[in-house]
Design an enzyme around this catalytic site. Structure first.
Site, PDB file in Angstrom:
ATOM      1  CG  ASP A 269      -7.255   3.816   1.659  1.00 39.83           C
ATOM      2  OD1 ASP A 269      -7.921   4.090   1.755  1.00 39.83           O
ATOM      3  OD2 ASP A 269      -6.270   4.291   1.152  1.00 39.83           O
TER       4      ASP A 269
ATOM      5  CE  LYS B 160      -1.743   3.631   2.344  1.00 36.39           C
ATOM      6  NZ  LYS B 160      -1.404   4.731   3.460  1.00 36.39           N
TER       7      LYS B 160
END
Length: 214
Positions: free
Chosen positions: A142, A124
């Site tokens: 996220d 991420k």
DNA sequence: ATCCCGAGGG
DNA sequence: CCCTCTGGAT
């Protein structure tokens, strides 16, 4: 289980987000690629607002990898104690600075391999850096984007990688570079986790959520 | 699957 | 009180 939005509905949603906010950016405050990288590492399971409060003191005190490395783990911890998971983050950031200096000449690398090899940097965070600094069409999934993609039926998936792939497939190409920021902002301020603010949602009529509040 | 972990909101 | 916040490493 949400129904899937149609291709036409998805295109219309991004047209609206684009019209309302033509050049969306992160709300993290930073003055260099290095500072963005650190800010994103600190933002894990924490709010941007909280990260900014800490980095407003941390970054002036240690603006570069050299300065932050010499602050050391304990020194960094003093600045970020108000952020969750701060011990792990202080350790990771200290080691990350040393690695940047030893392996990358103090610069932030521009490839996924090198980024994910840094302590505290996973898929991420690498995606955020690649998109925000190097303008690559990545999708960092996220907590917000995972929730929004599933709830709306925009790009459903059981885990973050599945959602990432679905987004890369379904988001119109012309919006891919900025899609990340629109989805984050939508999730943070409108399509919030508890009791989403459907009244006043820009894309309410396009959304396939089964629990719409209006 | 579990741990890490402070601040703000409801 | 409980939940959530731009996750990552083990």
């Amino acid at each position: 289980m949400p129904r899937n939005m149609t291709k036409a509905a998805i295109a219309e949603a991004f047209r609206r987000w684009h019209a309302a906010n033509p050049e969306p950016t992160t709300e993290l405050e930073y003055g260099s690629p290095f500072q963005l990288l650190v800010a994103v590492v600190l933002s894990a399971q924490a709010t941007d607002k909280g990260v900014n409060i800490a980095t407003r003191k941390l970054f002036p005190a240690a603006p570069t990898p050299e300065a932050m490395a010499s602050l050391g783990e304990a020194g960094i911890a003093e600045y970020i104690k108000t952020i969750g998971l701060y011990r792990t983050k202080a350790k990771n950031v200290a080691m990350l600075c040393r690695q940047l200096l030893e392996r990358h000449g103090g610069e932030v690398p521009d490839d996924r391999e090198s980024l994910e090899a840094l302590p505290g940097v996973g898929r991420k965070t690498a995606n955020v850096v690649l998109n925000t600094i190097f303008r690559q069409p990545t999708m960092a999934v996220d907590t917000h984007i995972f929730r929004v993609s599933n709830r709306m039926g925009l790009a459903p998936g059981k885990d973050v990688v599945a959602v990432e792939k679905a987004l890369l497939r379904r988001v119109p190409k012309e919006y891919l570079l900025d899609a990340h920021h629109w989805l984050i902002l939508h999730g943070r301020y409108v399509c919030v986790a508890r009791s989403p603010k459907c009244a006043g949602c820009l894309v309410y009529d396009l959304c396939e959520a089964s629990d719409k509040t209006v």
